[in-house]
Scaffold this motif. Structure first.
Motif, PDB file in Angstrom:
ATOM      1  N   LEU A 190       0.826  -1.204   0.000  1.00  0.00           N
ATOM      2  CA  LEU A 190       0.000   0.000   0.000  1.00  0.00           C
ATOM      3  C   LEU A 190       0.861   1.254   0.000  1.00  0.00           C
ATOM      4  O   LEU A 190       0.572   2.233  -0.715  1.00  0.00           O
ATOM      5  CB  LEU A 190      -0.930  -0.008   1.215  1.00  0.00           C
ATOM      6  CG  LEU A 190      -1.868   1.197   1.381  1.00  0.00           C
ATOM      7  CD1 LEU A 190      -2.812   1.324   0.187  1.00  0.00           C
ATOM      8  CD2 LEU A 190      -2.642   1.099   2.691  1.00  0.00           C
ATOM      9  N   ILE A 191       1.926   1.247   0.785  1.00  0.00           N
ATOM     10  CA  ILE A 191       2.850   2.391   0.837  1.00  0.00           C
ATOM     11  C   ILE A 191       3.474   2.628  -0.536  1.00  0.00           C
ATOM     12  O   ILE A 191       3.595   3.778  -0.986  1.00  0.00           O
ATOM     13  CB  ILE A 191       3.923   2.149   1.916  1.00  0.00           C
ATOM     14  CG1 ILE A 191       3.302   2.301   3.314  1.00  0.00           C
ATOM     15  CG2 ILE A 191       5.098   3.107   1.744  1.00  0.00           C
ATOM     16  CD1 ILE A 191       4.187   1.818   4.446  1.00  0.00           C
ATOM     17  N   THR A 192       3.859   1.565  -1.216  1.00  0.00           N
ATOM     18  CA  THR A 192       4.438   1.699  -2.557  1.00  0.00           C
ATOM     19  C   THR A 192       3.437   2.313  -3.530  1.00  0.00           C
ATOM     20  O   THR A 192       3.768   3.239  -4.292  1.00  0.00           O
ATOM     21  CB  THR A 192       4.894   0.326  -3.074  1.00  0.00           C
ATOM     22  OG1 THR A 192       5.924  -0.180  -2.228  1.00  0.00           O
ATOM     23  CG2 THR A 192       5.427   0.432  -4.503  1.00  0.00           C
ATOM     24  N   THR A 193       2.202   1.827  -3.507  1.00  0.00           N
ATOM     25  CA  THR A 193       1.180   2.345  -4.420  1.00  0.00           C
ATOM     26  C   THR A 193       0.850   3.797  -4.113  1.00  0.00           C
ATOM     27  O   THR A 193       0.708   4.623  -5.032  1.00  0.00           O
ATOM     28  CB  THR A 193      -0.093   1.481  -4.341  1.00  0.00           C
ATOM     29  OG1 THR A 193       0.239   0.125  -4.679  1.00  0.00           O
ATOM     30  CG2 THR A 193      -1.157   1.978  -5.305  1.00  0.00           C
ATOM     31  N   LEU A 194       0.741   4.144  -2.838  1.00  0.00           N
ATOM     32  CA  LEU A 194       0.472   5.532  -2.471  1.00  0.00           C
ATOM     33  C   LEU A 194       1.627   6.445  -2.891  1.00  0.00           C
ATOM     34  O   LEU A 194       1.411   7.573  -3.350  1.00  0.00           O
ATOM     35  CB  LEU A 194       0.224   5.650  -0.967  1.00  0.00           C
ATOM     36  CG  LEU A 194      -1.142   5.181  -0.464  1.00  0.00           C
ATOM     37  CD1 LEU A 194      -1.167   5.139   1.063  1.00  0.00           C
ATOM     38  CD2 LEU A 194      -2.258   6.098  -0.980  1.00  0.00           C
ATOM     39  N   SER A 195       2.849   5.962  -2.746  1.00  0.00           N
ATOM     40  CA  SER A 195       4.014   6.742  -3.172  1.00  0.00           C
ATOM     41  C   SER A 195       3.946   7.026  -4.670  1.00  0.00           C
ATOM     42  O   SER A 195       4.273   8.142  -5.129  1.00  0.00           O
ATOM     43  CB  SER A 195       5.305   5.993  -2.845  1.00  0.00           C
ATOM     44  OG  SER A 195       5.443   5.793  -1.453  1.00  0.00           O
ATOM     45  N   GLN A 196       3.523   6.046  -5.430  1.00  0.00           N
ATOM     46  CA  GLN A 196       3.384   6.219  -6.876  1.00  0.00           C
ATOM     47  C   GLN A 196       2.309   7.257  -7.198  1.00  0.00           C
ATOM     48  O   GLN A 196       2.474   8.066  -8.128  1.00  0.00           O
ATOM     49  CB  GLN A 196       3.059   4.880  -7.532  1.00  0.00           C
ATOM     50  CG  GLN A 196       4.195   3.872  -7.455  1.00  0.00           C
ATOM     51  CD  GLN A 196       3.770   2.467  -7.831  1.00  0.00           C
ATOM     52  OE1 GLN A 196       2.585   2.171  -7.954  1.00  0.00           O
ATOM     53  NE2 GLN A 196       4.752   1.586  -8.023  1.00  0.00           N
ATOM     54  N   LYS A 197       1.229   7.247  -6.454  1.00  0.00           N
ATOM     55  CA  LYS A 197       0.157   8.214  -6.686  1.00  0.00           C
ATOM     56  C   LYS A 197       0.607   9.624  -6.318  1.00  0.00           C
ATOM     57  O   LYS A 197       0.247  10.597  -6.994  1.00  0.00           O
ATOM     58  CB  LYS A 197      -1.083   7.824  -5.893  1.00  0.00           C
ATOM     59  CG  LYS A 197      -1.732   6.515  -6.337  1.00  0.00           C
ATOM     60  CD  LYS A 197      -2.178   6.581  -7.784  1.00  0.00           C
ATOM     61  CE  LYS A 197      -2.782   5.265  -8.242  1.00  0.00           C
ATOM     62  NZ  LYS A 197      -3.146   5.289  -9.677  1.00  0.00           N
ATOM     63  N   VAL A 198       1.359   9.757  -5.242  1.00  0.00           N
ATOM     64  CA  VAL A 198       1.880  11.070  -4.850  1.00  0.00           C
ATOM     65  C   VAL A 198       2.699  11.663  -5.993  1.00  0.00           C
ATOM     66  O   VAL A 198       2.551  12.848  -6.342  1.00  0.00           O
ATOM     67  CB  VAL A 198       2.742  10.962  -3.571  1.00  0.00           C
ATOM     68  CG1 VAL A 198       3.482  12.271  -3.299  1.00  0.00           C
ATOM     69  CG2 VAL A 198       1.858  10.607  -2.372  1.00  0.00           C
TER      70      VAL A 198
END
Length: 459
Positions: free
Chosen positions: A166-174
């Motif tokens: 989830l952290i990886t995906t959120l980082s990508q969205k940021v």
């Protein structure tokens, strides 16, 4: 025959012929027909690890014959590998010490070990469930040890991988949303602008912080009360048992478990699970906020905010054609509410340690493992079926940005708070742009307005 006769200290009991469990397990089945909740396989497998480590420790200390220890270890390995899991049917709602589940392990392991040694189920020879499988142990120290071990396994195998993804995906969205300037909202009312990337960076930080809070509990979970037996004194356990059992567990599980600094505390109280419940509740609160925000920003598609376009996974209505609902957000928020409730139950149960024993152990571990599993599954489902495919509706976002009155905030340093408020009020009441209102009030030229009011410069 459909049944065989087994005995315990209270007499004879009819046990299904095919079952590996024995008399005490059968009594529990009959005495606690409460609900449908049973312990998950992970807990049973963790308990089997403890029984295996205990057998190895007892063998090395010379209090258990090698051939018996070997048969016990083979039976434990079968459970750890996922076999025989149908032999653990006991309900969670039983004795508060978990004694019946401990005996369920002892009986299944003993009967399978005896079978491996050429003797029938129920013979209790040469391996006895109490004298050999449970040697140097009590339910009071092995059950909480299994609580700690299974929770460590659940954290490492379930929640941490889900949160890291989830952290990886959120980082990508940021990163992907860093140039998308949008209207901010406070009190569900228009506020000054920010980027969608900045908004998602807040979500990212929430998840990272919750992950760190969970990790902080891990160190204390690594302490095991093995060797404390009934009340923590270690009666009937040979010297060195605790250290050897923990060493074998480290070898078997690759988890950095160690003897408890104080076994009395870990048998009579479960404060670490109160801390963990709080951390899981914190995570649930963060996830609820994130999912709710995404659901709000994705509302519409035409009559809501409509700033985000959510993946369409399935039809949303049995009566309204073409309707698509934010189902992944709804599922995640329901799980979050459930976990918050379970957290309260665990916290209260942790407060119920009376004298030398907390007798709410089954509830504590059931609700803890359930919370971890629910959050892990819901996070991964939300991530893959909603978050990954999420995209902004830039046209709608720009439309809102042009309309918002809160851009007037940028004028405050130039014309003052009260005049800026007049501009906003005039624009709202007369349905004019801020630029028109400021010009008509004589506070700014249109060129000056454009110089001071730049949404991208405000973020």
């Amino acid at each position: 025959m459909d049944h065989r006769i087994e005995t315990d200290t209270m007499g004879e009991v009819r046990v299904p012929a095919s079952a590996y469990w024995g008399a005490q397990t059968q009594r529990s089945l009959e005495n606690f027909p409460i609900g449908e909740d049973v312990f998950p396989p992970l807990f049973i497998q963790a308990y089997a690890h403890i029984k295996k480590a205990a057998a190895r420790a007892n063998e090395s200390l010379g209090v258990l014959e090698s051939r018996l220890a070997e048969a016990i270890c083979v039976a434990c390995d079968e459970i750890i590998e996922g076999r025989l899991l149908d032999q653990f049917p006991l309900k969670v709602w039983q004795t508060g010490s978990g004694t019946q589940t401990n005996m369920n392990l002892n009986e299944v392991i003993a009967n399978r070990a005896n079978e491996l040694l050429g003797n029938p189920k129920g013979s209790k020879s040469p391996v006895h469930p109490n004298d050999h499988v449970n040697r140097s142990q009590s339910s009071n120290d092995t059950f909480p040890a299994a609580m700690h071990l299974s929770t460590l396994m659940a954290l490492n195998e379930q929640i941490y991988p889900a949160l890291d993804a989830l952290i990886t995906t959120l980082s990508q969205k940021v990163e992907a949303f860093k140039e998308v300037v949008k209207v901010g909202r406070t009190h569900l009312q228009d506020a000054v602008p920010l980027t969608l990337g900045q908004e998602f960076s807040g979500y990212l930080h929430q998840v990272r912080s919750a992950r760190e809070a969970l990790s902080a509990v891990t160190e204390e979970l690594c302490e095991l009360p093995l060797g404390g037996t009934a009340v923590g004194t270690g009666i009937n356990a040979p010297e060195g048992f605790t250290e050897k059992a923990c060493a074998y567990l480290r070898e078997q599980t690759h988890l950095l478990v160690r003897p408890a600094r104080n076994r009395y505390a870990l048998i009579a109280a479960h404060d670490v699970f109160a801390s963990l419940a709080g951390s899981l509740s914190r995570l649930a609160a963060a996830l609820y906020k994130i999912a709710s925000d995404i659901r709000l920003m994705g509302s519409g598609p035409r009559c809501g905010l409509g700033e985000l376009i959510l993946p369409a996974n399935e039809p949303g209505s049995s009566i309204m054609p073409g309707k698509v609902n934010p189902t992944q957000a709804e599922a995640l928020t329901m799980v979050c509410i459930q976990v918050m409730g379970l957290s309260q139950a665990v916290t209260f149960a942790c407060s119920q340690g009376h004298l030398e024993l907390n007798t709410y152990k089954p509830l504590i571990i059931h609700d803890t493992l359930l919370s971890i599993r629910l959050l892990s599954d819901a996070v991964e489902s939300f991530r893959t079926r909603c978050l990954e495919g999420l995209r902004p509706d830039t046209r709608r976002i720009e439309e809102y940005l042009e309309k918002t009155l809160m851009l007037v905030t940028a004028l405050t340093p130039k014309i003052g708070y009260e005049r800026a408020a007049q501009v906003a009020k005039k624009a709202y009441e007369e349905r004019k742009t801020l630029k028109q209102a400021a010009h008509e009030l004589g506070y700014l030229t249109e060129e000056e307005f454009d110089q001071f009011v730049d949404p991208k410069g405000m973020v």
